[in-house]
Motif scaffolding. Sequence first.
Motif, mmCIF file in Angstrom:
data_model
loop_
_atom_site.group_PDB
_atom_site.id
_atom_site.type_symbol
_atom_site.label_atom_id
_atom_site.label_comp_id
_atom_site.label_asym_id
_atom_site.label_seq_id
_atom_site.Cartn_x
_atom_site.Cartn_y
_atom_site.Cartn_z
ATOM 1 N N THR A 21 -91.932 -45.809 80.246
ATOM 2 C CA THR A 21 -93.218 -46.094 80.878
ATOM 3 C C THR A 21 -94.323 -46.148 79.831
ATOM 4 O OG1 THR A 21 -93.750 -43.761 81.281
ATOM 5 C CG2 THR A 21 -92.599 -44.964 83.049
ATOM 6 N N ASP A 23 -98.166 -45.080 80.011
ATOM 7 C CA ASP A 23 -99.155 -44.408 80.847
ATOM 8 C C ASP A 23 -100.533 -44.989 80.567
ATOM 9 O OD1 ASP A 23 -97.300 -42.673 82.016
ATOM 10 O OD2 ASP A 23 -97.406 -41.320 80.299
ATOM 11 N N GLY A 27 -102.200 -46.434 85.899
ATOM 12 C CA GLY A 27 -100.917 -45.929 86.354
ATOM 13 C C GLY A 27 -99.883 -45.960 85.244
ATOM 14 N N PHE A 29 -96.839 -47.640 83.924
ATOM 15 C CA PHE A 29 -96.155 -48.912 84.118
ATOM 16 C C PHE A 29 -94.753 -48.869 83.528
ATOM 17 C CE2 PHE A 29 -100.367 -50.201 85.106
ATOM 18 C CZ PHE A 29 -100.260 -51.360 85.871
ATOM 19 N N ALA A 61 -98.758 -50.382 89.286
ATOM 20 C CA ALA A 61 -97.814 -49.821 88.324
ATOM 21 C C ALA A 61 -96.406 -49.701 88.878
ATOM 22 C CB ALA A 61 -98.300 -48.452 87.849
#
Length: 483
Positions: A21, A23, A27, A29, A61
């Motif tokens: 992810t 951040d 959000g 993603f 996200a």
Amino acid sequence: MTDTARTAQDATPRPPVSEDTLDTRLGAFPAVVEDGLVRLRNIRYARAARFAPPAPVPPDASESAGRQHVRYACPQPPSPADQVYGPQLDGVTFTEDCLRLSITRPVEVSAPLPVMVWVHGGAYVSGAGDLGGYDPAALVREQDVVVVTVTYRLGALGFLGTGAPDDGGTAGGGTAGRTDADDAGPAPRAANLGLLDVISALRWVREHVAAFGGDPDRITAFGQSAGADLLSHVLGADGTEDLVHRMILQSGPFGVRGGREEIHDRLVTETHGLRADGPVDEVLAAQLGAAAAVAGMNDRAGMPFAPEYGRAPLPPEADFLAAWRRRAPRLELLVTWTSQEGRAFVQLDPKGRALRDKRVVGRALFALVSRRVTDTLFRRGSKAFARGMADAGAAVVAAELTTRPVGNPLGATHAVELGLLFPNTGRWAEAPVVGPDGARTLIEAGRELRAAWAEFARTGRLAADRADVGPGWTGRLRVTRRS
């Protein structure tokens, strides 16, 4: 949700990156992190029903979860150009839900980076943004930029409106909120949908790219062939005055811009019965039939699907040059073409191949016809566009690219530079335009060209010609105009 713009002076550390992810304040993603890069694939920038304009959506996200190893493309027929450019769409998933963009950036970002937004070509009927042949990894890694690739609608799905030129482009009331089930008969089709898609994507980037480490005040849109032509139409479209001020336009077919009403009217007639709720294969079959029906009609028939003037968001054709000129003083443009653009097109034509194979005079005739195609479709039009925009106040660099793989009979032809900008060696080894010999040294051979494109993205200028292309390649980027 609208992201807050961040300036180049804002050195606040970017959001942390985990294994899967990125951040952000928008959000966490989904992402793929590898080799010092973060890739975020298939972020939706808009939604659209078939034949209806795009409706922008805020970043979500969670929406792209599970899509990080998928490449999406607008449904399209097989492309004859694969004979020159290789199997571009191998492994791609076709879907009308294709209004998505992908972002590639370095893992470590300490200050907002220049943003380069790629708009692919393909004669308005083929291609996608996130293809193996458009892998921006080398460009991002070497030049410390953020690259965004955009996928948009094509062919009859994206460039065949049925409304009259003065109906606002909504084709009898088509709206972004219409669903397929609402259509009981042949569907009205809004005009310029692919253009509207790209405009929506550029707005999304401007509003939200700061959350991903990009600088919204340093956005450069770059495109090749139909992608360059499409971006040039963004510059003249209503409501785009403050959208993007810096562009790299590669091999735009400016020699066949405009004059398309006869072609358009015949295409509409041939596709009259299309429904918004029918199988997409029916649309593609109608598209192929319509293209065949206009073949040979006039010199625009080789690229029948294209932006439509006088239909939203474009002004009438007679007013379009004036729209360009009004905006010119705020623009920075790099306009390029290759020295042997036409060779790929003559090679794709059976008559052209037969010409090349004639004994004694074949090669000379092939070169002569290729030169005429180069001049008619690309060189003269690109020079005229560059000159006209410079005279109207734009900062313009125009350059001819003679770079080519040593010994390749296609030479410095149309799209040869794409392998240098996006050096996925496995993908380009399958393309005769580059071939296995040219692909072996793509990383090294394209380093100077990638540096030139990034220099323009950072500064809006190009300080000098770029000549050092490395082993296996020859030629250079030769600046012909700087203003």
